[in-house]
Each structure stands twice: as structure tokens, then as C-alpha cells.
Scaffold this motif. Structure first.
Motif, PDB file in Angstrom:
ATOM      1  N   GLY A  93       0.802  -1.196   0.000  1.00 56.29           N
ATOM      2  CA  GLY A  93       0.000   0.000   0.000  1.00 56.29           C
ATOM      3  C   GLY A  93       0.840   1.253   0.000  1.00 56.29           C
ATOM      4  N   ASP A  94       0.168   2.401   0.087  1.00 55.17           N
ATOM      5  CA  ASP A  94       0.850   3.683   0.088  1.00 55.17           C
ATOM      6  C   ASP A  94       1.255   4.075   1.505  1.00 55.17           C
ATOM      7  OD1 ASP A  94       0.366   3.897  -2.649  1.00 55.17           O
ATOM      8  OD2 ASP A  94      -1.622   4.761  -2.287  1.00 55.17           O
ATOM      9  N   GLY A  95       2.027   5.152   1.590  1.00 51.51           N
ATOM     10  CA  GLY A  95       2.381   5.686   2.896  1.00 51.51           C
ATOM     11  C   GLY A  95       3.527   4.950   3.551  1.00 51.51           C
ATOM     12  N   TYR A  96       3.720   5.258   4.821  1.00 47.35           N
ATOM     13  CA  TYR A  96       4.823   4.663   5.568  1.00 47.35           C
ATOM     14  C   TYR A  96       4.544   3.196   5.873  1.00 47.35           C
ATOM     15  CZ  TYR A  96       6.411   9.452   6.355  1.00 47.35           C
ATOM     16  OH  TYR A  96       6.850  10.735   6.199  1.00 47.35           O
ATOM     17  N   PRO A  97       5.597   2.350   5.895  1.00 50.93           N
ATOM     18  CA  PRO A  97       5.411   0.951   6.297  1.00 50.93           C
ATOM     19  C   PRO A  97       4.930   0.862   7.745  1.00 50.93           C
ATOM     20  CG  PRO A  97       7.560   1.295   5.265  1.00 50.93           C
ATOM     21  CD  PRO A  97       6.989   2.645   5.523  1.00 50.93           C
ATOM     22  N   VAL A  98       4.354  -0.275   8.094  1.00 50.54           N
ATOM     23  CA  VAL A  98       3.876  -0.525   9.449  1.00 50.54           C
ATOM     24  C   VAL A  98       4.673  -1.673  10.049  1.00 50.54           C
ATOM     25  CG1 VAL A  98       1.921  -1.339  10.824  1.00 50.54           C
ATOM     26  CG2 VAL A  98       1.547   0.311   8.982  1.00 50.54           C
ATOM     27  N   ILE A  99       5.235  -1.453  11.230  1.00 52.91           N
ATOM     28  CA  ILE A  99       5.990  -2.491  11.929  1.00 52.91           C
ATOM     29  C   ILE A  99       5.203  -2.915  13.161  1.00 52.91           C
ATOM     30  CG2 ILE A  99       8.129  -3.054  13.144  1.00 52.91           C
ATOM     31  CD1 ILE A  99       9.564  -1.034  11.375  1.00 52.91           C
ATOM     32  N   LEU A 100       4.963  -4.230  13.286  1.00 55.33           N
ATOM     33  CA  LEU A 100       4.173  -4.784  14.382  1.00 55.33           C
ATOM     34  C   LEU A 100       5.096  -5.403  15.431  1.00 55.33           C
ATOM     35  CD1 LEU A 100       1.492  -6.607  12.178  1.00 55.33           C
ATOM     36  CD2 LEU A 100       1.317  -4.333  13.202  1.00 55.33           C
ATOM     37  N   VAL A 101       4.934  -4.999  16.690  1.00 54.97           N
ATOM     38  CA  VAL A 101       5.800  -5.484  17.776  1.00 54.97           C
ATOM     39  C   VAL A 101       4.938  -6.251  18.774  1.00 54.97           C
ATOM     40  CG1 VAL A 101       7.586  -4.847  19.427  1.00 54.97           C
ATOM     41  CG2 VAL A 101       7.152  -3.361  17.448  1.00 54.97           C
ATOM     42  N   HIS A 102       5.195  -7.552  18.898  1.00 50.84           N
ATOM     43  CA  HIS A 102       4.341  -8.426  19.715  1.00 50.84           C
ATOM     44  C   HIS A 102       4.667  -8.357  21.206  1.00 50.84           C
ATOM     45  CE1 HIS A 102       7.534 -11.361  20.438  1.00 50.84           C
ATOM     46  NE2 HIS A 102       7.858 -11.290  19.159  1.00 50.84           N
ATOM     47  N   GLY A 103       3.819  -9.010  21.995  1.00 51.09           N
ATOM     48  CA  GLY A 103       3.948  -8.973  23.441  1.00 51.09           C
ATOM     49  C   GLY A 103       4.763 -10.104  24.039  1.00 51.09           C
ATOM     50  N   PHE A 104       4.785 -10.141  25.364  1.00 56.46           N
ATOM     51  CA  PHE A 104       5.560 -11.111  26.143  1.00 56.46           C
ATOM     52  C   PHE A 104       5.041 -12.525  25.881  1.00 56.46           C
ATOM     53  CE2 PHE A 104       7.510 -13.325  29.524  1.00 56.46           C
ATOM     54  CZ  PHE A 104       8.454 -12.510  30.134  1.00 56.46           C
ATOM     55  N   GLY A 105       5.951 -13.428  25.540  1.00 57.74           N
ATOM     56  CA  GLY A 105       5.565 -14.817  25.309  1.00 57.74           C
ATOM     57  C   GLY A 105       4.894 -15.072  23.972  1.00 57.74           C
ATOM     58  N   ASP A 106       4.714 -14.013  23.189  1.00 61.36           N
ATOM     59  CA  ASP A 106       4.103 -14.167  21.867  1.00 61.36           C
ATOM     60  C   ASP A 106       5.169 -14.126  20.784  1.00 61.36           C
ATOM     61  OD1 ASP A 106       1.467 -14.320  22.838  1.00 61.36           O
ATOM     62  OD2 ASP A 106       1.341 -12.134  22.985  1.00 61.36           O
ATOM     63  N   LYS A 109      11.591   5.613   7.701  1.00 59.11           N
ATOM     64  CA  LYS A 109      10.612   6.018   8.714  1.00 59.11           C
ATOM     65  C   LYS A 109       9.417   5.086   8.614  1.00 59.11           C
ATOM     66  CE  LYS A 109      10.196  10.312   9.859  1.00 59.11           C
ATOM     67  NZ  LYS A 109       9.849  11.762   9.993  1.00 59.11           N
ATOM     68  N   ALA A 110       8.812   4.749   9.768  1.00 62.59           N
ATOM     69  CA  ALA A 110       7.705   3.789   9.771  1.00 62.59           C
ATOM     70  C   ALA A 110       6.672   4.158  10.824  1.00 62.59           C
ATOM     71  CB  ALA A 110       8.231   2.375  10.034  1.00 62.59           C
ATOM     72  N   ASN A 111       5.483   3.586  10.681  1.00 58.95           N
ATOM     73  CA  ASN A 111       4.483   3.592  11.741  1.00 58.95           C
ATOM     74  C   ASN A 111       4.740   2.359  12.603  1.00 58.95           C
ATOM     75  OD1 ASN A 111       2.872   5.851  10.712  1.00 58.95           O
ATOM     76  ND2 ASN A 111       2.288   4.451   9.068  1.00 58.95           N
ATOM     77  N   LEU A 116      12.796   8.192  13.456  1.00 54.84           N
ATOM     78  CA  LEU A 116      12.473   7.013  12.650  1.00 54.84           C
ATOM     79  C   LEU A 116      10.981   6.675  12.644  1.00 54.84           C
ATOM     80  CD1 LEU A 116      15.435   4.614  13.586  1.00 54.84           C
ATOM     81  CD2 LEU A 116      15.283   6.276  11.731  1.00 54.84           C
ATOM     82  N   ILE A 117      10.181   7.424  13.410  1.00 49.97           N
ATOM     83  CA  ILE A 117       8.763   7.099  13.549  1.00 49.97           C
ATOM     84  C   ILE A 117       7.882   8.192  12.949  1.00 49.97           C
ATOM     85  CG2 ILE A 117       6.888   6.751  15.193  1.00 49.97           C
ATOM     86  CD1 ILE A 117       8.589   5.351  17.018  1.00 49.97           C
ATOM     87  N   HIS A 118       6.820   7.738  12.262  1.00 52.84           N
ATOM     88  CA  HIS A 118       5.789   8.655  11.798  1.00 52.84           C
ATOM     89  C   HIS A 118       4.660   8.690  12.827  1.00 52.84           C
ATOM     90  CE1 HIS A 118       2.268   9.688   9.012  1.00 52.84           C
ATOM     91  NE2 HIS A 118       2.932  10.796   9.226  1.00 52.84           N
ATOM     92  N   LYS A 119       3.823   7.645  12.854  1.00 56.30           N
ATOM     93  CA  LYS A 119       2.751   7.553  13.846  1.00 56.30           C
ATOM     94  C   LYS A 119       2.923   6.292  14.692  1.00 56.30           C
ATOM     95  CE  LYS A 119      -0.856  10.124  11.361  1.00 56.30           C
ATOM     96  NZ  LYS A 119      -2.267  10.075  10.870  1.00 56.30           N
ATOM     97  N   ILE A 120       2.242   6.289  15.845  1.00 53.36           N
ATOM     98  CA  ILE A 120       2.372   5.201  16.817  1.00 53.36           C
ATOM     99  C   ILE A 120       0.991   4.704  17.232  1.00 53.36           C
ATOM    100  CG2 ILE A 120       3.157   4.598  19.148  1.00 53.36           C
ATOM    101  CD1 ILE A 120       5.214   6.931  18.841  1.00 53.36           C
ATOM    102  N   VAL A 121       0.861   3.385  17.365  1.00 54.30           N
ATOM    103  CA  VAL A 121      -0.354   2.801  17.941  1.00 54.30           C
ATOM    104  C   VAL A 121       0.068   1.927  19.126  1.00 54.30           C
ATOM    105  CG1 VAL A 121      -2.402   1.381  17.580  1.00 54.30           C
ATOM    106  CG2 VAL A 121      -1.506   2.778  15.693  1.00 54.30           C
ATOM    107  N   LEU A 122      -0.467   2.229  20.295  1.00 52.16           N
ATOM    108  CA  LEU A 122      -0.187   1.459  21.504  1.00 52.16           C
ATOM    109  C   LEU A 122      -1.459   0.747  21.933  1.00 52.16           C
ATOM    110  CD1 LEU A 122       1.800   4.198  23.491  1.00 52.16           C
ATOM    111  CD2 LEU A 122       2.749   2.349  22.078  1.00 52.16           C
ATOM    112  N   ILE A 123      -1.374  -0.579  22.090  1.00 53.98           N
ATOM    113  CA  ILE A 123      -2.559  -1.373  22.414  1.00 53.98           C
ATOM    114  C   ILE A 123      -2.324  -2.154  23.708  1.00 53.98           C
ATOM    115  CG2 ILE A 123      -4.179  -3.121  21.586  1.00 53.98           C
ATOM    116  CD1 ILE A 123      -3.139  -2.552  18.734  1.00 53.98           C
TER     117      ILE A 123
END
Length: 265
Positions: A1-14, A70-72, A93-100
Motif C-alpha cells: 500500500g501507500d504511505g509509511y510501512p507498518v511495523i508490528l511489535v508483539h507482546g511477552f511470550g508471543d 521512517k515507519a508507523n 524514525l517514527i511517523h505515527k504510533i499505535v499502543l494497544i
């Protein structure tokens, strides 16, 4: 897709497969990178205490290897803690951030957290032993803390049912026992958890941030996610009604829509 790439960072034990309910939807709009953090999945497992700085450096080197300027970044649970630290250390190095479903620290600033982390460490090692002994029994004995009562019943009634057309209870059970984190890995990851405390540094993060919390999450409570929102100068706070810690699975369609709207805005 367009725009900045998205990098997914998993949780503990995952591991990277834990993002299975996000990758498809997000890939329709962005280039998506999911990876195994050190000590997890198929990544290397050096026997040394990990720190948030080490985890952040790993992402920096991954971006450099992939030639991403640069990435989300999106992080769930421990992954959200890693992303907070990454944003503080590598803001350029960051554009936008999502914290879950995450936290700003195990305890408030100045309050020792060794005892709490030690209990968590022991609990994770006990979980490791139980998973190996009886994976299915362990899963169904412990999912009430991760999913709503209604969702738990649906999984128990039909472990083969594909939720959102993507995953079943059987898939999640298999995920938990494949390339499993050993007690050594758990100890090393827990060291980073013990050191995580960014209450005083969060105001340094100027990026746009979307924070998503589960209303009934006891592992990373809504109140802690709200605290992150209060400390960040440019954030938005959303709460998923009735959701617990594994909201990225149970409420995947809603979560994914929120993320896409936020990143494309």
C-alpha cells in the motif's frame, strides 16, 4: 500500500504470528512487517538480560536492513512498552504510533518493581511447564483473563471455529507451543519488563499516537493506558467495551478499522 510501512511489535511470550488477525487488513493499505523479537519465535535467543534499549536497537537495525527510513509502529502489551522506548530513543524514525493494551511502567517513578516482576517471571515459567504438559487444558483454563465470557464460550463450544475467518482456538493453542519461549528466554525478557518506566519521558514523544485499551483488561488496565494518554502531548484514547487483554484477536475488525483510519488520516 501507500504511505509509511507498518511495523508490528508483539507482546511477552508471543511471536509474529500473534498479529494474524491484523496482517491481512493492514496489508491492504500498507507494507506490513511482523517479526519475532529476540528471545521469541524463530529469532536468536542470546542468554543475556535484555533491556528496552536492546529491543529498540533491534528494531532500528531491522529498519536499516530493510532500508526503511521512517515507519508507523504498532505495539501490543510488552510490544507497546518497546515502542514507547523506541519512540524516545529514535524519534526521527517514527511517523505515527499505535499502543494497544500496554503500560508506562510496572510501578510509578521511584517505586521499586523487582518484587512484582519476579512474581510475573515465576508465573510465566509455571505457565511454560503447564503448556508443555497439557497445551489444550492450559489454554482453556487460562483464557478467561484474555477474552470476554461470550468469546470464551464460543471457543470452548467449537475449538475449530474460525473467528473472523482467520483463527480458531486450535490455532491459538498451537501458536503457544510452537517455538515456545523457554525459562531462559522468559528470564531475559522479564529483565526488560522490570526496567521499563517511561512516565517522565513520555512527554518527549511528539508523534501522533493512538492508544487502544480493553475496558476489562486486568493485565494492562484501562487506567494505565489512560495515564499514557495524559502524559503524551499528541494522543488519542479509545476504549473497546468489554474487551480484555487479547483484544487484538477478539475485536480484530474494530481494532483494524481504528488503526487504518488513524494511519491514513
Amino acid at each position: 500500500g501507500d504511505g509509511y510501512p507498518v511495523i508490528l511489535v508483539h507482546g511477552f511470550g508471543d511471536k509474529k504470528e500473534h498479529w494474524r488477525a491484523q496482517v491481512g487488513d493492514l496489508s491492504e493499505h500498507f507494507k506490513v512487517i511482523a517479526f519475532d523479537s529476540r528471545g521469541a519465535g524463530k529469532s536468536d535467543r542470546p542468554n543475556e538480560p535484555y533491556t528496552m534499549e536492546i529491543y529498540a536497537s533491534d528494531i532500528n537495525k531491522l529498519m536499516d536492513f530493510l532500508k526503511i527510513e521512517k515507519a508507523n509502529l504498532i505495539g501490543h502489551s510488552l510490544g507497546g512498552m518497546i515502542v514507547q522506548n523506541f519512540a524516545i530513543i529514535y524519534p526521527e524514525l517514527i511517523h505515527k504510533i499505535v499502543l494497544i493494551a500496554t503500560i508506562p511502567g510496572m510501578t510509578p517513578p521511584g517505586v521499586p518493581n523487582e518484587q512484582g516482576v519476579e512474581l510475573y517471571r515465576k508465573g510465566q515459567i509455571t505457565s511454560y511447564e503447564l503448556k508443555l504438559k497439557s497445551p489444550e487444558k492450559y489454554f482453556f483454563d487460562h483464557i478467561n483473563q484474555s477474552f470476554s465470557r461470550k468469546f470464551v464460550k464460543l471457543m470452548k463450544d467449537d475449538p475449530k471455529r474460525k473467528f473472523h475467518g482467520i483463527f480458531s482456538a486450535e490455532d491459538l493453542i498451537q501458536e503457544k507451543i510452537t517455538d515456545i519461549s523457554t525459562p531462559q528466554d522468559i528470564n531475559n525478557q522479564a529483565n526488560a519488563l522490570a526496567l521499563h518506566n517511561v512516565y517522565e519521558k513520555l512527554p518527549l514523544i511528539k508523534n501522533e499516537v493512538l492508544i487502544i485499551a480493553g475496558e476489562k483488561d486486568k493485565q494492562c488496565p484501562k487506567s494505565m493506558n489512560k495515564k499514557i494518554h495524559e502524559l503524551l502531548p499528541n494522543s488519542r484514547f479509545e476504549v473497546i467495551k468489554d474487551a480484555k487483554h487479547q483484544l487484538i484477536l477478539e475485536y480484530a475488525p474494530e481494532i483494524n478499522e481504528m488503526i487504518v483510519d488513524f494511519l491514513r488520516d
